[in-house]
Design an enzyme around this catalytic site. Structure first.
Site, PDB file in Angstrom:
ATOM      1  N   GLN A   1      83.311   4.213  32.263  1.00  0.00           N
ATOM      2  CA  GLN A   1      83.429   4.036  33.711  1.00  0.00           C
ATOM      3  C   GLN A   1      83.299   2.566  34.100  1.00  0.00           C
ATOM      4  OE1 GLN A   1      81.481   7.137  35.795  1.00  0.00           O
ATOM      5  NE2 GLN A   1      82.115   6.457  37.802  1.00  0.00           N
ATOM      6  N   ASP A   2      82.061   2.062  34.229  1.00  0.00           N
ATOM      7  CA  ASP A   2      81.931   0.622  34.441  1.00  0.00           C
ATOM      8  C   ASP A   2      80.921   0.070  33.446  1.00  0.00           C
ATOM      9  OD1 ASP A   2      79.675   1.618  35.705  1.00  0.00           O
ATOM     10  OD2 ASP A   2      79.861   0.361  37.480  1.00  0.00           O
ATOM     11  N   PRO A   3      80.844  -1.256  33.302  1.00  0.00           N
ATOM     12  CA  PRO A   3      80.001  -1.834  32.251  1.00  0.00           C
ATOM     13  C   PRO A   3      78.517  -1.550  32.478  1.00  0.00           C
ATOM     14  CG  PRO A   3      81.583  -3.454  33.093  1.00  0.00           C
ATOM     15  CD  PRO A   3      81.626  -2.282  34.022  1.00  0.00           C
TER      16      PRO A   3
ATOM     17  N   HIS B   1      78.245   0.633  39.502  1.00  0.00           N
ATOM     18  CA  HIS B   1      79.438   0.912  40.328  1.00  0.00           C
ATOM     19  C   HIS B   1      79.638  -0.099  41.462  1.00  0.00           C
ATOM     20  CE1 HIS B   1      79.000   4.497  38.019  1.00  0.00           C
ATOM     21  NE2 HIS B   1      78.062   5.014  38.776  1.00  0.00           N
TER      22      HIS B   1
END
Length: 219
Positions: free
Chosen positions: A60-62, A131
């Site tokens: 999804q995101d880092p 996010h």
């Protein structure tokens, strides 16, 4: 189409992409800590050439903790504690792949170098704020990455873990590729079917059936 430049060169000239880069640059200049470091944002593409991709694992995101993110989904640098989701991935590998033993590190560079594209759908994040860059526009870019791979490569394995990743299924032609879905490996959901999914052995069986060297998952 053989290179990321062929696949994404036009996309990177688009105004929206330049706006993303500018927004991230401005945040860094203002003193905001952004992960991963600027030099690592596109590591997934640097380590896994377009024409060598065999499998795509979608994140999804880092990671948003200090020193964790280095541009590869689920992976952390050597010397950083293994995050819970990655530990669950290792646990599944231990039961799925004969001879796999859980390593003392969380660095997945060896997978990337074999053709496993470890792609986050959002490529940057503010320190400590999960996010926080979800609305910058990165997904338009990473959706194009998935589309281009699906359209111009054959017999890839896409591992989509969790509802968020599974939304990307519509970008992939299942006639030409293997799509594997399971709950996310996070401690909140791994027991609902990530454990026992056997995605890693399924990926290698599929690749072998199509005359492609399997992935050595051992680290």
């Amino acid at each position: 189409m053989d290179t990321w430049h062929d696949a994404l060169g036009g996309e990177k000239q688009q105004p929206y992409f330049q706006e993303i880069l500018n927004a991230v640059r401005q945040e860094r200049l203002s003193g905001q800590i952004i992960y991963p470091p600027a030099a690592d944002v596109f590591n997934a593409f640097r380590l896994t050439a377009f024409d060598r991709v065999k499998a795509v694992i979608l994140g999804q995101d880092p990671y948003h903790g200090a020193g964790q993110a280095h541009g590869l989904a689920f992976s952390v640098r050597q010397g950083i504690r293994i995050p819970p989701s990655l530990l669950n991935i290792y646990k599944e590998l231990e039961t799925d792949i004969e001879g796999f033993s859980i390593p003392a590190h969380g660095c997945l560079t060896a997978w990337a170098e074999q053709g496993v594209l470890l792609l986050n759908t959002v490529l940057t994040v503010r320190a400590g704020q999960a996010h926080s860059h979800a609305l910058l526009g990165w997904e338009r870019f990473t959706d194009t990455v998935i589309r281009q791979l699906a359209a111009h490569r054959k017999h890839l394995v896409f591992m989509l873990w969790g509802g968020y990743a599974q939304q990307k299924r519509k970008l992939i032609d299942s006639q030409n590729h293997l799509i594997l879905t399971a709950p996310h490996p996070s401690p909140l959901s791994a027991y609902r079917g990530f454990f026992g999914c056997r995605h890693f052995s399924q990926a290698n069986s599929y690749l072998s059936r199509h005359g492609i060297d399997p992935i050595n998952w051992k680290l």
